[in-house]
Design an enzyme around this catalytic site. Structure first.
Site, PDB file in Angstrom:
ATOM      1  CG  ASP A  88      -1.936   1.032   1.231  1.00 11.78           C
ATOM      2  OD1 ASP A  88      -2.161   1.540   0.207  1.00 11.78           O
ATOM      3  OD2 ASP A  88      -2.615   1.194   2.370  1.00 11.78           O
ATOM      4  CD  GLU A 119      -5.894   6.144  -0.431  1.00 11.49           C
ATOM      5  OE1 GLU A 119      -6.986   5.734  -0.220  1.00 11.49           O
ATOM      6  OE2 GLU A 119      -4.971   5.832   0.509  1.00 11.49           O
ATOM      7  CD  GLU A 120      -2.892   5.019   3.020  1.00 14.16           C
ATOM      8  OE1 GLU A 120      -4.134   5.090   3.803  1.00 14.16           O
ATOM      9  OE2 GLU A 120      -2.387   4.279   2.614  1.00 14.16           O
TER      10      GLU A 120
HETATM   11 ZN   LIG Z   1      -3.488   2.614  -0.348  1.00 16.74          ZN
END
Ligand SMILES: [Zn+2]
Length: 338
Positions: A88, A119-120
């Site tokens: 990830d 994104e996190e």
């Molecule tokens: Zn991700």
């Protein structure tokens, strides 16, 4: 550079959300050497998105450069690569980059790569990237889906209910009004509510996760509250309408979170699934119809043992190249039909 080596290099450049610059510059440099025209787009100060294109992309592969904390060092054994971002999403990025190099070798052009920051944590990168002019028809987003094609993810609606009554001695209940009784009536109706079902995502569900209220057993309850979470398979607005109609003003409603269900494109020849996690896909709707696929498991993401299987990583390189090629075929076919 082999895909395992590229994954290692990416993991070795820490890039917690907010600190993506070094890994973005590494990717920009790598991709311009590979023959791409590369743009670094400042999503926020010192937080560049990377957009690499060959010609005028109608298919774009995308993922995110940031990771969650804490940093976890690279290590590997025969079968597996470990470290922060292994699945990830640095393994995903490495597989996409190697797929892109393979496509160039095969003479394919007019495709691109988009790697966004954040994104996190808040998705600043995707929001900024969605303002970039492009003529992309399909976006292949990469997140760990255990190498299955994700067809959709449920949305969510989080709400609180507050019922108000009037306190009285429990020996004289007619002098009061029980907020708990009111709330129980409302919750009973909500449990019988006919929520929408979807062929891909299945049923919407409601969890009454928390209730509190009242003062003592001998007091008619003046107040009662409940917190609810709907997992939804349509848009949040239509579930809100059903919910409000069922409550009929008997309790005060407040919302703290709402997001619609997301649907992705399918492709022949893939095992498919429905995923429970959220991605940048809803924020990247300016990049064409979305697909979601990636090696590795979301259950390993964000953990101290984050990892990716080497064989799955190798397979993903081929899959991303095939997906890009077949989507370009689909675009060509639909153009020739019109
Ligand atoms: Zn991700």
């Amino acid at each position: 550079m082999h895909v395992f080596e590229l994954t290692r290099r990416l993991i070795e450049i820490p890039s917690l959300s907010g600190g993506e610059k070094a890994v973005a510059e590494f990717l920009a440099d790598y991709l311009s050497r590979a023959g791409f025209a590369v743009e670094l787009q400042e999503a926020e100060a010192n937080r560049p998105n990377v957009y690499a294109r060959l010609g005028e992309p109608d298919v774009v592969m995308s993922s995110h450069t940031d990771t969650v904390p804490p940093y976890v060092e690279f290590r590997e054994d025969e079968q597996t690569i470990y470290g922060r971002g292994a699945c990830d999403a640095k393994g995903v990025i490495a597989a996409m980059v190697k797929a892109a190099e393979g496509l160039i070798e095969a003479g394919v052009s007019d495709f691109g790569l988009l790697f966004v920051v954040g994104e996190e944590a808040g998705s600043a990168g995707a929001r900024a990237a969605n303002r970039v002019a492009n003529r992309s028809r399909y976006l292949i987003n990469g997140e760990p889906t255990e190498s299955k094609l994700a067809l959709g993810s449920k949305g969510a609606l989080r709400a609180a209910l507050k019922a108000t009554g009037r306190a009285a001695h429990s020996a004289y209940p007619h002098l009061g009004e029980s907020a708990i009784d009111k709330l129980l009536d409302v919750l009973g109706d909500l449990r019988r509510l006919d929520l929408p079902t979807d062929a891909t995502l299945g049923p919407s569900t409601l969890n009454i996760g928390l209730i509190r209220g009242g003062v003592a057993t001998n007091v008619v309850a003046p107040e009662a509250e409940a917190e609810l979470l709907f997992r939804i398979v349509t848009d949040a607005a239509s579930v809100k309408r059903l919910f409000e109609a069922a409550v009929r003003g008997r309790a005060e409603i407040s919302y703290s979170f709402a997001c619609d269900a997301v649907f992705m494109e399918s492709l022949d020849g893939f095992e498919t699934e429905v995923v429970a996690f959220t991605t940048d896909i809803p924020l990247l709707d300016g990049w064409g119809k979305p697909l979601l696929f990636g090696p590795g498991s979301i259950l390993d993401a964000h953990t101290a043992h984050e990892r990716i299987s080497k064989s799955e990583l190798l397979r993903a390189v081929d899959v991303y190249a095939q997906m890009t090629a077949s989507l370009k075929e689909r675009i060509k076919d639909s153009a020739s039909q019109h």
